[in-house]
Enzyme design. Structure first.
Site, PDB file in Angstrom:
ATOM      1  N   GLU A 159       0.254   6.703  10.454  1.00  0.00           N
ATOM      2  CA  GLU A 159      -0.773   6.825  11.482  1.00  0.00           C
ATOM      3  C   GLU A 159      -0.219   6.461  12.861  1.00  0.00           C
ATOM      4  O   GLU A 159      -0.503   7.146  13.847  1.00  0.00           O
ATOM      5  CB  GLU A 159      -1.972   5.935  11.148  1.00  0.00           C
ATOM      6  CG  GLU A 159      -2.659   6.295   9.856  1.00  0.00           C
ATOM      7  CD  GLU A 159      -2.093   5.596   8.625  1.00  0.00           C
ATOM      8  OE1 GLU A 159      -2.826   5.479   7.635  1.00  0.00           O
ATOM      9  OE2 GLU A 159      -0.918   5.166   8.643  1.00  0.00           O
ATOM     10  N   CYS A 218      -4.302   1.101   7.129  1.00  0.00           N
ATOM     11  CA  CYS A 218      -4.242  -0.362   7.071  1.00  0.00           C
ATOM     12  C   CYS A 218      -4.987  -0.939   8.276  1.00  0.00           C
ATOM     13  O   CYS A 218      -5.395  -0.204   9.186  1.00  0.00           O
ATOM     14  CB  CYS A 218      -2.790  -0.836   7.052  1.00  0.00           C
ATOM     15  SG  CYS A 218      -1.898  -0.629   8.622  1.00  0.00           S
ATOM     16  N   GLU A 223      10.099   3.565   6.408  1.00  0.00           N
ATOM     17  CA  GLU A 223      10.378   2.191   5.996  1.00  0.00           C
ATOM     18  C   GLU A 223      11.729   1.730   6.497  1.00  0.00           C
ATOM     19  O   GLU A 223      12.578   2.533   6.890  1.00  0.00           O
ATOM     20  CB  GLU A 223      10.328   2.083   4.469  1.00  0.00           C
ATOM     21  CG  GLU A 223       8.948   2.309   3.920  1.00  0.00           C
ATOM     22  CD  GLU A 223       8.870   2.186   2.413  1.00  0.00           C
ATOM     23  OE1 GLU A 223       7.746   2.150   1.898  1.00  0.00           O
ATOM     24  OE2 GLU A 223       9.929   2.132   1.732  1.00  0.00           O
ATOM     25  N   CYS A 229       4.088   2.898  10.180  1.00  0.00           N
ATOM     26  CA  CYS A 229       3.074   3.607   9.390  1.00  0.00           C
ATOM     27  C   CYS A 229       2.955   5.052   9.868  1.00  0.00           C
ATOM     28  O   CYS A 229       3.224   5.365  11.038  1.00  0.00           O
ATOM     29  CB  CYS A 229       1.712   2.931   9.537  1.00  0.00           C
ATOM     30  SG  CYS A 229       1.621   1.277   8.815  1.00  0.00           S
ATOM     31  N   ASN A 262       5.285   7.840   7.276  1.00  0.00           N
ATOM     32  CA  ASN A 262       5.772   6.473   7.237  1.00  0.00           C
ATOM     33  C   ASN A 262       7.295   6.454   7.188  1.00  0.00           C
ATOM     34  O   ASN A 262       7.935   7.334   6.622  1.00  0.00           O
ATOM     35  CB  ASN A 262       5.152   5.668   6.084  1.00  0.00           C
ATOM     36  CG  ASN A 262       5.409   6.216   4.694  1.00  0.00           C
ATOM     37  OD1 ASN A 262       5.355   7.417   4.474  1.00  0.00           O
ATOM     38  ND2 ASN A 262       5.661   5.330   3.753  1.00  0.00           N
TER      39      ASN A 262
END
Length: 142
Positions: free
Chosen positions: A56, A96, A45, A54, A43
């Site tokens: 993934e 998510c 940010e 993210c 991840n």
């Protein structure tokens, strides 16, 4: 399965390279091809929350470049708070909703219900599932 699994080890390494100064929640993801090649992501940010990425999504982009989405077979996610005690087990981190959709579309390209290994911050595998179990009755291109 345990953190001795090369896929979980790769996700742990990716987690160590996450950039999460706002949430301090580090996530690493590793994706394996049918030939055993591994692509990773973490991840990333951003102060503008919507611009974060993210783990993934990062790993899916790397996998597409490394060996193509049609060749992916399984995925491992490792995550948890930056300051989580290594001596204490955590909860499994699952994708998510947006990542579930992206993984499902990659699974459609691969023609397989991808295995997903969800782990805590230590890489202890606490949940084994598939993308279709995580996102039933989903929208697909095919």
């Amino acid at each position: 399965m345990s953190k001795a699994d090369p896929l979980i080890k790769a996700a742990l390494t990716a987690r160590s390279r996450a950039y999460a100064p706002y949430s301090d929640f580090l996530v690493g993801c590793a994706i394996e091809s049918g030939e055993g090649k591994i692509a990773v992501g973490a991840n990333m940010e951003n102060a503008c929350y919507r611009l974060g990425v993210c783990a993934e999504q990062s790993a899916l982009a790397a996998a597409q470049q490394a060996f193509g989405l049609a060749n992916i077979r399984r995925l491992a996610i490792v995550g948890g708070p930056r300051d989580a005690a290594t001596s204490v087990a955590g909860e499994a981190v699952t994708p998510c909703g947006g990542c579930r959709q992206a993984i499902l579309e990659a699974a459609d390209e691969a023609g397989a219900d991808l295995e997903i290994i969800c782990c805590d911050h230590n890489g202890n595998s606490t949940m084994h599932t598939t993308i279709k179990a995580l996102l039933p009755n989903s929208f697909t291109l095919k």
